[in-house]
Design a protein around this motif. Structure first.
Motif, short mmCIF file in Angstrom:
data_model
loop_
_atom_site.label_atom_id
_atom_site.label_comp_id
_atom_site.label_asym_id
_atom_site.label_seq_id
_atom_site.Cartn_x
_atom_site.Cartn_y
_atom_site.Cartn_z
N VAL A 90 0.85 -1.19 0.00
CA VAL A 90 0.00 0.00 0.00
C VAL A 90 0.90 1.24 0.00
N PRO A 91 0.70 2.17 -0.93
CA PRO A 91 1.51 3.39 -0.96
C PRO A 91 1.45 4.13 0.38
N GLU A 92 2.59 4.71 0.76
CA GLU A 92 2.66 5.39 2.05
C GLU A 92 1.61 6.49 2.17
N GLY A 93 1.37 7.20 1.07
CA GLY A 93 0.39 8.28 1.12
C GLY A 93 -1.00 7.78 1.44
N VAL A 94 -1.33 6.56 1.02
CA VAL A 94 -2.66 6.01 1.24
C VAL A 94 -2.86 5.64 2.69
N TYR A 95 -1.91 4.84 3.24
CA TYR A 95 -2.13 4.43 4.65
C TYR A 95 -1.93 5.60 5.60
N THR A 96 -1.14 6.59 5.22
CA THR A 96 -1.01 7.79 6.05
C THR A 96 -2.33 8.55 6.09
N GLU A 97 -3.01 8.61 4.94
CA GLU A 97 -4.30 9.29 4.89
C GLU A 97 -5.35 8.55 5.71
N ILE A 98 -5.32 7.21 5.65
CA ILE A 98 -6.26 6.43 6.45
C ILE A 98 -6.02 6.70 7.93
N LEU A 99 -4.76 6.70 8.34
CA LEU A 99 -4.43 6.95 9.75
C LEU A 99 -4.90 8.33 10.19
N SER A 100 -4.78 9.30 9.30
CA SER A 100 -5.19 10.66 9.66
C SER A 100 -6.70 10.80 9.81
N LYS A 101 -7.45 9.92 9.15
CA LYS A 101 -8.91 9.97 9.20
C LYS A 101 -9.51 8.84 10.02
N LEU A 102 -8.65 8.07 10.66
CA LEU A 102 -9.10 6.86 11.35
C LEU A 102 -10.08 7.17 12.49
N ALA A 103 -9.94 8.34 13.08
CA ALA A 103 -10.83 8.71 14.19
C ALA A 103 -12.29 8.78 13.76
N GLU A 104 -12.53 8.95 12.44
CA GLU A 104 -13.90 9.02 11.93
C GLU A 104 -14.51 7.64 11.73
N PHE A 105 -13.68 6.61 11.73
CA PHE A 105 -14.17 5.24 11.52
C PHE A 105 -14.78 4.70 12.81
N PRO A 106 -15.65 3.70 12.72
CA PRO A 106 -16.18 3.05 13.94
C PRO A 106 -15.03 2.47 14.76
N LYS A 122 -7.71 -3.80 0.58
CA LYS A 122 -7.41 -5.24 0.55
C LYS A 122 -6.50 -5.53 1.74
N SER A 123 -7.03 -6.32 2.66
CA SER A 123 -6.29 -6.54 3.91
C SER A 123 -4.93 -7.20 3.67
N HIS A 124 -4.83 -8.06 2.67
CA HIS A 124 -3.58 -8.80 2.44
C HIS A 124 -2.44 -7.89 1.99
N ASP A 125 -2.79 -6.72 1.44
CA ASP A 125 -1.74 -5.78 1.00
C ASP A 125 -0.88 -5.31 2.17
N TYR A 126 -1.45 -5.23 3.35
CA TYR A 126 -0.70 -4.76 4.52
C TYR A 126 0.30 -5.82 4.99
N ARG A 127 0.04 -7.06 4.63
CA ARG A 127 0.99 -8.13 4.89
C ARG A 127 2.23 -7.95 4.01
N HIS A 128 1.99 -7.58 2.77
CA HIS A 128 3.10 -7.24 1.86
C HIS A 128 3.86 -6.03 2.39
N ASN A 129 3.11 -5.06 2.90
CA ASN A 129 3.73 -3.84 3.42
C ASN A 129 4.78 -4.15 4.49
N LEU A 130 4.35 -4.93 5.47
CA LEU A 130 5.25 -5.20 6.60
C LEU A 130 6.43 -6.05 6.17
N ALA A 131 6.17 -7.05 5.32
CA ALA A 131 7.28 -7.89 4.83
C ALA A 131 8.30 -7.04 4.10
N THR A 132 7.84 -6.11 3.27
CA THR A 132 8.75 -5.25 2.51
C THR A 132 9.53 -4.32 3.45
#
Length: 581
Positions: free
Chosen positions: A384-400, A510-520
């Motif tokens: 997952v591109p860094e910009g994408v997961y950074t954006e999710i983290l910045s907006k995560l407070a809005e999620f359930p 796609k949840s499996h993409d974060y598995r690739h993220n950490l491995a990389t």
């Protein structure tokens, strides 16, 4: 007194005594309106009833006809309800005796049945609230196989005891429509209904109903199959749909976040092939310790294989070799990955080994090596591109709240999405200042312990306390307290990523993409491939290599290092005359 007059007098006395007894018995049910009681009395006397213990569903049908013929009756259902209340009143009295308990039984009988006369008082009274009574009467005297009627009766009882209110009524009306279909089309066994019979049922409903009602009625077929399969005293191996709840598999073989409810054989219309496939699956369930998800993949492949030969009259072990070879050539020639095609070939090979062992064949009629292809490992960059997961983290407070914590597990640990859904309360541990998470890997059928950040550990403790999550309970739960469904997790993440316009609303979670993220990340930080493999829980390094998206970064770094040297600059190459336009 002349003999004739004496006879008339005695008959009159008998009638008066009879009318008096019926009147007293009916009037004992004081909760029924007097006018309605009088109408019931009149009908019972005219029908020749000598005691209200003779009241039954057949008499109720006659009474309904009687009311319809009576022009003074404007609300027949009210009068019928009075009839039923009187019956229930009498049934209560009779159930106090041993004879009454034998009379009012929930066992199947070839007779009419009215649900307001059901032998369990509470259930019988609950049906008095029916507005039109369309679901109440059931005719088990119809000219169809007794086995079918007993199956309908079994499903009927299960629906009565499982559902309430309008839902129960919908199910019962759907079951009655299904019963009608089975009688009309001479279905002898619901559990072995053929695919063509099922399709005929759906077609009739499509013509008769539209929208939700059609789906509700058609759904009763699956409900009926499930009830009959699960409630049977012995497993019905001949059923063409098996419901896995019946088998009580060990938890090590099941993935509670991706439950498999059933397996179906009805698509294989050659009945001999269907029986063989059922035997093979029974072997896989009982003899092997394979995960149920793996067995289902094998079933789907073999079902596709056998469906290909549905038009053959012969069973699969008698089909000509040339036809089998043509099918295998088709797998080889399809535009699929080599590993996928080879896997399909091996599944068919294993099936044929079973046929040989069971004596259907003397030897395998093809050489599987001929159809195998050389596997070329293709690497897909899924990080997952860094910009994408950074954006999710910045907006995560809005999620359930549950989605916040589930996403943080993915991002911090790289475990599978299904593993996040099955985490349990006591899976977290603090030891000597380090924090650990115990994860069960369904694929490997074993537990592993991995390090986690302190912040994640503390967030989990707050979450457990807030929602009172016990040690053996799932951290993330569905509505019934079971494991959170992976499909629900992914759907909700997709919905909220779209709602909060992650990557301008174009990001597909796609949840499996974060598995690739950490491995990389680990590999790029200098951690060995072997260590990354151990962390991910892979058996082979070849699998881990497909998870490490290292090539682009490695090439970028090498390129930067190369052109930092003056002799490798673009201008220097031009001066050497080695650049050709």
């Amino acid at each position: 007194m002349p003999a004739y007059q004496l006879y008339v007098y005695e008959e009159q006395e008998k009638r008066e005594a009879l009318e008096q007894r019926i009147s007293e018995q009916v009037d004992a049910c004081t909760e029924v309106n007097g006018t309605i009681r009088n109408r019931v009395k009149k009908f019972l006397i005219e029908a020749g009833i000598t005691d209200i213990s003779e009241m039954n569903a057949v008499l109720r049908v006659r009474y309904e006809g009687y009311l319809e013929r009576n022009e003074t009756v404007h609300v027949p259902i009210t009068c019928l309800r009075g009839f039923d209340r009187i019956f229930i009143h009498r049934m209560k009295e009779e159930l106090k005796t041993l004879a009454g308990q034998r009379k009012y039984t929930t066992e199947y009988r070839d007779q009419w049945m009215c649900l307001t006369h059901y032998p369990e008082i509470e259930i019988a009274e609950s049906f008095l609230a029916s507005k039109d009574g369309k679901e109440l009467l059931w005719d088990f005297t119809l000219g169809c196989p007794r086995n079918l009627k007993m199956q309908i009766f079994t499903v009927l009882k299960a629906v009565i005891h499982t559902y309430e209110g309008e839902t129960r009524k919908e199910k019962l009306l759907a079951l009655r429509r299904f019963y009608q279909f089975c009688v009309n089309h001479q279905v002898t066994d619901i559990e072995t209904m053929t695919l063509s019979e099922e399709q005929q049922f759906e077609q009739e409903l499509a013509e008769e109903f539209k929208g939700r009602k059609k789906r509700t009625v058609f759904g009763i077929l699956r409900t009926s199959r499930k009830i009959l399969f699960i409630q049977a005293s012995e497993i019905h191996w001949q059923a063409n749909v098996w419901f896995l709840e019946r088998f009580h598999f060990s938890k090590e073989r099941m993935n509670p976040s991706k439950p498999i409810e059933l397996v179906s054989f009805k698509e294989v219309t050659n009945l001999e092939n269907q029986k063989i496939l059922q035997k093979y699956l029974r072997y896989l369930f009982g003899i092997t310790d394979l995960c149920i998800s793996t067995i289902r993949i094998k079933l789907l492949e073999l079902r596709t294989f056998l469906v290909y030969f549905n038009g053959e009259e012969k069973p699969i072990y008698e089909v000509e070799v040339e036809k089998i070879q043509k099918y295998l050539e088709g797998i080889r020639d399809q535009n699929t990955r080599e590993a996928t095609a080879n896997g399909r070939i091996f599944m068919i090979l294993q099936f044929y080994n079973f046929l040989v062992v069971k004596g259907y064949l003397k030897k395998i009629p093809f050489r599987h090596e001929y159809y195998l292809q050389k596997e070329v490992h293709v690497h897909n960059d899924r990080s997952v591109p860094e910009g994408v997961y950074t954006e999710i983290l910045s907006k995560l407070a809005e999620f359930p709240e549950h989605l916040r914590l589930m996403f943080l597990h993915l991002w911090c640990t790289g475990i599978r999405g299904s593993e996040v859904c099955t985490l349990i309360g006591d899976g977290y541990e603090e030891k000597d200042g380090d924090y650990w998470l115990k994860v069960y890997q369904v694929k490997m059928k074993t537990y592993k312990r991995i390090p986690i950040p302190e912040a994640l550990y503390k967030l989990v403790q707050v979450y457990k306390k807030k929602y009172q999550i016990g040690p053996e309970e799932y951290l993330f739960q569905n509505q019934t307290g079971g494991a959170f469904r992976y499909g629900t997790f992914r759907y909700q993440m997709l919905k909220y990523c779209e709602k909060y316009q992650i990557a301008d609303g174009e990001y597909l979670f796609k949840s499996h993409d974060y598995r690739h993220n950490l491995a990389t990340l680990y590999y790029d930080s200098g951690i060995s491939l072997q260590a990354v493999r151990d962390y991910l829980g892979h058996e082979y390094e070849e699998m881990t290599r497909q998870y490490v998206d290292y090539m682009p970064k490695k090439l970028e770094k090498a390129s930067e290092a190369y052109f930092q040297e003056e002799t490798h600059s673009f201008a220097a190459e031009l001066m050497k005359g080695e650049f050709h336009g």
